[in-house]
Motif scaffolding. Structure first.
Motif: not given
Ligand SMILES: NC(=O)c1ccc[n+]([C@@H]2O[C@H](COP(=O)([O-])OP(=O)(O)OC[C@H]3O[C@@H](n4cnc5c(N)ncnc54)[C@H](O)[C@@H]3O)[C@@H](O)[C@H]2O)c1
Length: 277
Positions: A12, A15, A17, A63, A90, A92, A113, A141-142, A160, A186, A191-192, A194
């Motif tokens: 994933g 873009g 994280i 995945v 990765a 959702i 996922v 994780g998160s 998570k 995190p 990001t998208p 959030m």
């Molecule tokens: N953004 C935050 O504040 C935040 C906080 C805590 C945890 N997280 C975790 O950080 C990680 C990244 O999050 P993000 O904010 O960058 O999200 P995001 O939605 O911007 O990016 C996630 C990426 O995963 C890809 N993806 C989704 N389903 C997939 C699949 N089945 N196979 C392959 N790729 C797939 C998407 O296309 C996308 O590019 C995630 O595990 C999320 O739970 C994010």
């Protein structure tokens, strides 16, 4: 360049994280396999790495698809000769729902996922890392891995939390093979995901009032934590789930309670309105 000669798969990472993690690992010398649902969407990350003198290739795979993940691991070994680091990034987040309203399809989609995908990617790299007698698995994780932080996201919270259980279990199971397993949790990264999952008011309440550092975390800052866990310096760290949240969880549950309660009441009122129609 403490990861020179090593190869990392970052799921994933088109873009958000994942891109930040991929770029930091590449800066430290790792060859990076940039994975996402569409190969074309990986071009931005791959080009950023190539432009800074690193090595990267895109690999399209879902995945949740065991065969596609195995093909990615095989292609990685063919191209770079090893898989030293797996970053399960990765995930959702689906629409917020009370448990009473959550469809089985949504539950399965998020579990598919966010937890099964992590399991399948781990399973696919274990034979190769065992052969190498060394490996690093780093899950993303998160703060929702550690507490109930997002009211209305039961599915995400459960998945998570599951990542922490998987981390604890695999740390034991893979220790003799020289593989460490850790999770980085995190806090708020803009990001998208959030932006889709929260309102500006909710985000403001969390970020401005609740995060000791008072700002969003940059994707590359999560990459720095991942890079450390991937390095030889972290050889004795395994089975850990580490908050990379600017201190958010240290105060969580006190000042934020009114904001969580408001979201809870709003969702319950909407639920009652829907079912009384
Ligand atoms: N953004 C935050 O504040 C935040 C906080 C805590 C945890 N997280 C975790 O950080 C990680 C990244 O999050 P993000 O904010 O960058 O999200 P995001 O939605 O911007 O990016 C996630 C990426 O995963 C890809 N993806 C989704 N389903 C997939 C699949 N089945 N196979 C392959 N790729 C797939 C998407 O296309 C996308 O590019 C995630 O595990 C999320 O739970 C994010």
């Amino acid at each position: 360049m403490e990861l020179k000669g090593k190869t990392a798969i970052v799921t994933g990472s088109a873009g958000g994280i994942g891109q930040g993690i991929a770029c930091v690992l590449a800066r430290e010398g790792a060859n990076v396999v940039v994975n996402d649902l569409k190969a074309q969407s990986c071009e931005g990350t791959v080009n950023r790495i190539l432009a800074s003198g690193g090595q990267a290739m895109a690999f399209e795979a879902d995945v949740t698809n065991k065969a596609a993940i195995q093909a990615m691991v095989n292609a990685t070994v063919d191209r770079f000769g090893s898989v030293d680091i797996l970053v399960n990034n990765a995930a959702i987040e689906d629409a917020p729902q009370l448990a009473a309203d959550m469809s089985e399809e949504q539950w399965d989609r998020v579990m598919g996922v966010d937890i099964k995908g992590v399991f399948l990617c781990c399973q696919a790299v274990i034979p190769q890392m065992t052969k190498q007698k060394k490996g690093r698995i780093i899950n993303i994780g998160s703060i929702a891995s550690l507490r109930m932080t997002i009211y209305g996201s039961l599915d995400y919270t459960v998945a998570k939390h599951g990542v922490v259980g998987l981390t604890n279990h695999l740390a034991w199971e893979l220790a003799d093979a020289g593989i460490t397993v850790n999770t980085v949790c995190p806090g708020g990264v803009l990001t998208p995901m959030m932006i889709n999952a929260t309102t500006p008011e909710y985000r403001d309440a969390v970020i401005k009032r609740m995060v000791p550092i008072g700002r969003y975390i940059e994707p590359e800052e999560i990459g720095e934590a991942v890079s450390f866990l991937a390095s030889d310096r972290a050889a004795i760290i395994t089975g850990q789930s580490i908050a990379a949240d600017g201190g958010l969880l240290t105060g969580y549950g006190e000042d934020l309670r009114p904001s969580i309660r408001k979201r809870m009441v709003d969702m319950q009122v909407a639920h009652l309105a829907k079912h009384n129609d």
